[in-house]
Design a protein around this motif. Structure first.
Motif, PDB file in Angstrom:
ATOM      1  N   LYS A 131      22.348  34.952  37.765  1.00  0.00           N
ATOM      2  CA  LYS A 131      21.156  34.304  37.863  1.00  0.00           C
ATOM      3  C   LYS A 131      21.436  32.782  38.457  1.00  0.00           C
ATOM      4  N   ALA A 132      22.538  32.160  37.730  1.00  0.00           N
ATOM      5  CA  ALA A 132      23.347  30.872  38.125  1.00  0.00           C
ATOM      6  C   ALA A 132      23.726  30.832  39.466  1.00  0.00           C
ATOM      7  N   GLY A 133      24.454  32.058  40.149  1.00  0.00           N
ATOM      8  CA  GLY A 133      24.798  32.250  41.202  1.00  0.00           C
ATOM      9  C   GLY A 133      23.725  31.977  42.443  1.00  0.00           C
ATOM     10  N   THR A 134      22.662  32.793  42.204  1.00  0.00           N
ATOM     11  CA  THR A 134      21.600  32.790  43.090  1.00  0.00           C
ATOM     12  C   THR A 134      20.990  31.396  42.937  1.00  0.00           C
ATOM     13  N   PHE A 135      20.660  30.873  41.785  1.00  0.00           N
ATOM     14  CA  PHE A 135      20.087  29.667  41.914  1.00  0.00           C
ATOM     15  C   PHE A 135      21.093  28.436  42.584  1.00  0.00           C
ATOM     16  N   ALA A 136      22.222  28.670  42.645  1.00  0.00           N
ATOM     17  CA  ALA A 136      23.043  27.613  43.448  1.00  0.00           C
ATOM     18  C   ALA A 136      23.046  27.969  44.804  1.00  0.00           C
ATOM     19  N   ILE A 137      23.099  29.154  45.267  1.00  0.00           N
ATOM     20  CA  ILE A 137      22.933  29.436  46.874  1.00  0.00           C
ATOM     21  C   ILE A 137      21.465  29.105  47.203  1.00  0.00           C
ATOM     22  N   MET A 138      20.549  29.292  46.586  1.00  0.00           N
ATOM     23  CA  MET A 138      19.129  29.112  46.915  1.00  0.00           C
ATOM     24  C   MET A 138      18.969  27.536  47.027  1.00  0.00           C
ATOM     25  N   TYR A 139      19.870  26.633  46.290  1.00  0.00           N
ATOM     26  CA  TYR A 139      19.688  25.178  46.464  1.00  0.00           C
ATOM     27  C   TYR A 139      20.577  24.609  47.454  1.00  0.00           C
ATOM     28  N   ALA A 140      21.657  25.645  47.728  1.00  0.00           N
ATOM     29  CA  ALA A 140      22.615  25.124  48.928  1.00  0.00           C
ATOM     30  C   ALA A 140      21.936  25.210  50.165  1.00  0.00           C
ATOM     31  N   PHE A 141      21.143  26.259  50.318  1.00  0.00           N
ATOM     32  CA  PHE A 141      20.375  26.251  51.795  1.00  0.00           C
ATOM     33  C   PHE A 141      19.550  25.260  52.225  1.00  0.00           C
TER      34      PHE A 141
END
Length: 199
Positions: A131-141
């Motif tokens: 979940k944390a990885g997905t969160f970080a990637i979604m906010y990196a974009f």
């Protein structure tokens, strides 16, 4: 699956509707990126990221966790990540290796889940790292898209965006390793049980 007062399955819950809306935003974002409407594409990305957090919170607080929602939410996340990656790579905002690294992890897990399902195993429990990885990637974009803007906004956004992206990739693959370990543990346990029953 969560049920209503009549005992029927609840499909059109508030969290599920939010997840469905996020799915509908995927082609909208793809068109905006392709046409170079970065400001609107950025707004859609921010909205998708906020809705990803919101549907999970509402599902728990409103006691509307459903089996459909548990499948729909990660599916919407994966599709949004894939389309965003391809769109940003096509624009030259992110390198191709980032697309390969993230897509490869999802392919590995998809094969694992299919193998588990064919053997009669339920879906793997979601880890916080995933979940944390997905969160970080979604906010990196959005930050990486914003890095295309003139400095100093673009420079700061680029640094923060790549920090989020690299942390996201690390957590994404760490979570993948946890899922593989979890699957191996479950299968070994069941093999021991079957061996004990056969003895």
């Amino acid at each position: 699956m969560s049920q209503d007062v009549t005992g029927g399955p609840r499909v059109l819950t508030v969290p599920n509707i939010i997840s469905m809306a996020r799915l509908l935003l995927v082609p909208v974002f793809a068109w905006l990126v392709a046409q170079g409407h970065d400001a609107w594409a950025l707004a859609v990305l921010l909205l998708a990221g906020a809705s990803d957090w919101l549907d999970g919170v509402l599902a728990r607080r409103m006691h509307q966790v459903t089996r459909l929602g548990q499948m729909l939410d990660p599916a919407a996340d994966r599709l949004f990540i894939l389309v965003t990656l391809v769109g940003l790579a096509w624009r030259g905002v992110v390198p191709v290796w980032l697309v390969v690294v993230l897509v490869l992890r999802d392919v590995v897990l998809a094969v694992l889940l299919v193998a588990l399902a064919r053997s009669g195993y339920p879906p793997l429990r979601v880890h916080l790292a995933g979940k944390a990885g997905t969160f970080a990637i979604m906010y990196a974009f959005p930050l990486l898209l914003l890095s295309e803007w003139p400095s100093p906004v673009g420079l700061v956004a680029g640094v923060l965006g790549w920090a989020c992206a690299l942390w996201g990739v690390a957590l994404y693959w760490f979570a993948g390793a946890l899922y593989l370990t979890q699957a191996a543990s479950v299968m070994r346990r069941d093999a021991r049980v079957r061996a004990a029953e056969a003895a």
